[in-house]
Scaffold this motif. Structure first.
Motif, PDB file in Angstrom:
ATOM      1  N   GLY A  53       0.799  -1.216   0.000  1.00  0.00           N
ATOM      2  CA  GLY A  53       0.000   0.000   0.000  1.00  0.00           C
ATOM      3  C   GLY A  53       0.830   1.264   0.000  1.00  0.00           C
ATOM      4  O   GLY A  53       2.025   1.261   0.315  1.00  0.00           O
ATOM      5  N   ARG A  54       0.173   2.352  -0.312  1.00  0.00           N
ATOM      6  CA  ARG A  54       0.855   3.647  -0.344  1.00  0.00           C
ATOM      7  C   ARG A  54       1.246   4.123   1.058  1.00  0.00           C
ATOM      8  O   ARG A  54       1.983   5.097   1.212  1.00  0.00           O
ATOM      9  N   ASP A  55       0.764   3.399   2.085  1.00  0.00           N
ATOM     10  CA  ASP A  55       1.135   3.722   3.458  1.00  0.00           C
ATOM     11  C   ASP A  55       2.618   3.474   3.710  1.00  0.00           C
ATOM     12  O   ASP A  55       3.181   3.973   4.689  1.00  0.00           O
ATOM     13  N   PHE A  56       3.244   2.670   2.844  1.00  0.00           N
ATOM     14  CA  PHE A  56       4.677   2.401   2.954  1.00  0.00           C
ATOM     15  C   PHE A  56       5.353   3.131   1.798  1.00  0.00           C
ATOM     16  O   PHE A  56       5.442   2.613   0.688  1.00  0.00           O
ATOM     17  N   PRO A  57       5.828   4.358   2.013  1.00  0.00           N
ATOM     18  CA  PRO A  57       6.245   5.227   0.904  1.00  0.00           C
ATOM     19  C   PRO A  57       7.656   4.968   0.376  1.00  0.00           C
ATOM     20  O   PRO A  57       8.525   5.832   0.390  1.00  0.00           O
ATOM     21  N   LYS A 116      -4.724   2.498  -1.413  1.00  0.00           N
ATOM     22  CA  LYS A 116      -4.945   2.850  -0.016  1.00  0.00           C
ATOM     23  C   LYS A 116      -5.175   1.570   0.779  1.00  0.00           C
ATOM     24  O   LYS A 116      -5.814   0.637   0.306  1.00  0.00           O
ATOM     25  N   SER A 117      -4.659   1.550   1.991  1.00  0.00           N
ATOM     26  CA  SER A 117      -4.812   0.375   2.839  1.00  0.00           C
ATOM     27  C   SER A 117      -5.290   0.804   4.210  1.00  0.00           C
ATOM     28  O   SER A 117      -5.607   1.969   4.436  1.00  0.00           O
ATOM     29  N   GLY A 118      -5.335  -0.148   5.112  1.00  0.00           N
ATOM     30  CA  GLY A 118      -5.696   0.188   6.470  1.00  0.00           C
ATOM     31  C   GLY A 118      -7.191   0.136   6.729  1.00  0.00           C
ATOM     32  O   GLY A 118      -7.990  -0.328   5.911  1.00  0.00           O
ATOM     33  N   THR A 173     -10.770   0.045   4.418  1.00  0.00           N
ATOM     34  CA  THR A 173     -10.626  -0.396   3.028  1.00  0.00           C
ATOM     35  C   THR A 173     -11.048  -1.860   2.851  1.00  0.00           C
ATOM     36  O   THR A 173     -11.405  -2.270   1.751  1.00  0.00           O
ATOM     37  N   GLN A 213      -3.635  -7.488   3.002  1.00  0.00           N
ATOM     38  CA  GLN A 213      -2.333  -7.206   2.413  1.00  0.00           C
ATOM     39  C   GLN A 213      -1.643  -8.469   1.891  1.00  0.00           C
ATOM     40  O   GLN A 213      -0.784  -8.382   1.014  1.00  0.00           O
ATOM     41  N   LEU A 260      -0.636  -3.545   7.905  1.00  0.00           N
ATOM     42  CA  LEU A 260      -0.146  -2.666   6.845  1.00  0.00           C
ATOM     43  C   LEU A 260       1.176  -3.146   6.269  1.00  0.00           C
ATOM     44  O   LEU A 260       1.513  -2.819   5.121  1.00  0.00           O
TER      45      LEU A 260
END
Length: 379
Positions: A173-177, A275-277, A280, A284, A303
């Motif tokens: 996910g985009r939560d891990f940039p 998007k995650s978390g 949603t 994962q 996540l």
């Protein structure tokens, strides 16, 4: 070579500075109290004299004795007669340059995955290691997770019968940039293919080592990929957008099918950027192993669940949860790898294993780029 039953293995650490992966994960894993009898950090090496001195002072306090400070070429730390093993934790495009002097000096080596920026790099390092007769450890720490140990135990017992297929779904996910569509400044290099740090290289390489360690090698692959997110927004150290947008031509979606040497059919779908978390409903990680008599399933909605090498999934046998005394975090998992090496166990990955995974990754890339099935030929 020192072992846990004699004097500690004396380590020189390249890239262990104030920040970054080495400072937050691989360094703390090595310095776990439970490993004090097995390892002793005696030297560090960084890119500058100032950072080397600062690092030596910091870690000298941690280990309770002076730590030598080197900077620049790794030939300096590699030539230190007090060092048994050199650990290297730098960006992938510097792996070959950093590791070769260590191997040529005849020192044992720990090198983070992906063990070079490409298959040629990895093969060069493997050839040097063979020529010098040194031991190598590659940071493919997923082999250490206890869930996988339990899965291998279940498979060996025959409880699900002959394995016929395996299906995997993952989401970074985009939560891990680290990759598109949001990237912290220090990770912008992951969007240049020649740097060897794209999604295919790092997270997929980690997982495919875990997969083949569990189920065996591929004989062929048929892959497709897509570049869904053609741009990436750069984030500052504070995690806030800087306003800078960079182009991305690195694939962020992969579909990989193929057969294993066992005859089992495999399907892996990896996507990134969503998007995650909470809210949603998106898992994962799901990995199913289907046998004639039953099914093993691993899953996680954490996540970081897409990275089972650092976040152990839940395990189910025929739909019923199997309780596993899992390792709690990435530092514990890496520490388990250090422990395995010190005890001369065989559960850790070597540079030869890295060559096999790099060979598989190259086959996947070739198949996806050229649009045809590729036989995976291991040297």
């Amino acid at each position: 070579m020192a072992s846990s039953s004699s004097s500690p293995i004396k380590v020189g650490f390249v890239g262990l500075s104030a920040t970054g992966w080495a400072a937050t994960v691989s360094g703390p894993a090595l310095l776990q109290p439970s490993l004090r009898d097995s390892y002793d950090l005696v030297a560090v090496s960084t890119s500058s004299e100032a950072s080397a001195k600062a690092s030596a002072e910091k870690y000298g306090k941690d280990v309770g004795h002076p730590v030598k400070a080197y900077y620049g070429s790794t030939s300096k730390i590699a030539s230190d007669p007090d060092i048994d093993l050199v650990a290297i934790s730098v960006k992938a495009m510097y792996h070959r340059e950093a590791a070769l002097p260590v191997l040529e000096a005849g020192k044992n080596l720990f090198l983070e995955w992906p063990a070079g920026a490409c298959l040629e790099d990895t093969k060069t390092l493997a050839a040097a290691a063979r020529r010098k007769g040194v031991k190598t450890v590659i940071g493919l720490q997923g082999r250490q997770i206890r869930t996988i140990a339990k899965v291998k135990e279940l498979l060996a017992s025959g409880v699900i019968g002959t394995i016929r297929s395996s299906n995997v779904i993952l989401n970074t996910g985009r939560d891990f940039p680290a990759w598109t569509p949001l990237v912290i400044e220090n990770n912008r290099y992951t969007h240049t293919k020649k740097n060897g740090a794209a999604l295919l290289d790092i997270p997929m390489g980690h997982f495919l080592d875990l997969f083949t360690y569990t189920l065996g090698d591929f004989v062929n692959v048929s892959a497709t990929h897509a570049n869904v997110y053609t741009e990436a927004g750069i984030l500052g150290d504070d995690g806030k957008p800087t306003g800078e947008i960079i182009k991305s031509d690195i694939p962020d979606h992969f579909s990989v099918a193929g057969f294993l040497k066992s005859g089992a059919l495999v399907n892996i779908f990896w996507r990134a950027g969503y998007k995650s978390g909470e809210g949603t409903g998106r898992q994962q990680f799901v990995w199913e192993i289907d046998g004639e008599e039953g099914t093993i399933r691993m899953e996680s909605d954490d996540l970081m669940g897409w990275f089972p090498s650092g976040c152990e999934p839940d395990l189910f046998l025929n739909g019923k949860k199997v309780e596993v005394d899992t390792l709690k975090n990435l530092v514990e998992i890496l520490a388990s790898g250090w422990r395995a090496f010190a005890k001369r166990e065989t559960t850790y990955a070597t540079i030869e294993d890295a060559v096999k995974i790099r060979t598989l990754l190259q086959a996947i890339d070739e198949s996806a780029t050229e649009g045809h099935k590729v036989d995976v030929v291991y040297d």
